[in-house]
Scaffold this active site. Structure first.
Site, short mmCIF file in Angstrom:
data_model
loop_
_atom_site.label_atom_id
_atom_site.label_comp_id
_atom_site.label_asym_id
_atom_site.label_seq_id
_atom_site.Cartn_x
_atom_site.Cartn_y
_atom_site.Cartn_z
CE LYS A 87 -4.32 1.18 2.35
NZ LYS A 87 -5.03 1.02 3.62
C1 E4P Z 1 -8.36 1.65 3.90
O1 E4P Z 1 -7.59 1.37 3.02
C2 E4P Z 1 -8.37 2.97 4.55
O2 E4P Z 1 -7.16 3.16 5.21
C3 E4P Z 1 -9.53 3.08 5.47
O3 E4P Z 1 -10.67 2.55 4.81
C4 E4P Z 1 -9.78 4.45 6.02
O4 E4P Z 1 -11.02 4.46 6.70
P1 E4P Z 1 -11.43 5.60 7.73
O5 E4P Z 1 -11.62 6.86 6.96
O6 E4P Z 1 -12.71 5.13 8.33
O7 E4P Z 1 -10.31 5.72 8.71
#
Ligand code: E4P
Length: 215
Positions: A87
């Site tokens: 990522k």
């Molecule tokens: C996933 O890849 C993201 O990091 C995550 O969905 C962020 O979610 P949030 O905005 O609820 O923290």
């Protein structure tokens, strides 16, 4: 549409896997910190534990923000397990690194995407997944789902194979809308997946059937 769970909590990951509908996991540094996973050795071990608990892709996020650092960290993460997807944040050096990884056959998830232009760059660099953050856009009075729709149109126009991974998904209607628009994947916490199960008429109907079955 694929369902990913957005957590680093092993118990919740296993519960979702046991349901039989889980296609993968996304994590981020905040989710790892929430589980109290600290130190490089423990963090790497935790990623491997997550991979062993599921059959699908597991996104592991780099901390480095410079090209050389992202490449070094990403290659290390990718070597951990075949299910790992690196990522990478949507920054200039991140895009360069995604291009490098894509040429090396290392799969990537371009994260922190908040505009169609960013999603276009991620696809051009060869990202496996792009993660537009629906909920965080909604939080600042911007239509997160409209972004998913725009990216779908752009990717279909040019046949980009990058999968749209709708992230920051906060409630069941986000999931339904993402499915309607044609997002390839949604990632959300376990409680949001479980909320899809619920309908008061199901509960009322089942109670009635069980009562009648006793007659
Ligand atoms: C996933 O890849 C993201 O990091 C995550 O969905 C962020 O979610 P949030 O905005 O609820 O923290």
């Amino acid at each position: 549409m694929k369902f990913f769970i957005d957590t680093a909590n092993l118990a919740q990951i296993k519960e979702a896997q046991d349901l039989g509908i889980l296609d993968g996991v996304t994590t981020n540094p905040s989710l790892m910190a929430k589980e109290g996973i600290k130190g490089e050795k423990n963090i790497l071990k935790h990623y491997v534990d997550i991979c062993k608990a599921v059959t699908g892709d597991v996104s592991a996020e780099v901390i480095a923000t410079d090209y050389a650092g992202i490449v070094k960290e990403g290659e290390r993460l990718a070597k951990l397990h075949k299910q790992i997807v690196v990522k990478v944040p949507m920054i200039k050096d991140g895009i360069k690194a995604i291009k490098y990884f894509s040429e090396k056959g290392i799969r990537t998830n371009c994260t922190l995407v908040f505009s169609a232009g960013q999603a276009l760059l991620a696809a051009k660099a060869g990202a496996t997944y792009v993660s537009p953050f629906v909920g965080r856009l909604d939080d600042v009075s911007t239509d997160g789902l409209q972004l998913i729709e725009d990216i779908r149109i752009i990717y279909d126009n040019f046949g980009y194979e990058t999968q749209i991974l709708a992230a920051s998904v906060r409630h069941p209607m986000h999931i339904i809308e993402c499915a309607t628009i044609g997002a390839d994947v949604v990632t959300c916490p376990l409680n949001v997946i479980l909320a899809l199960l619920k309908h008061p008429l199901t509960d009322i109907g089942l109670a009635q059937f069980l009562a009648d079955a006793k007659k």
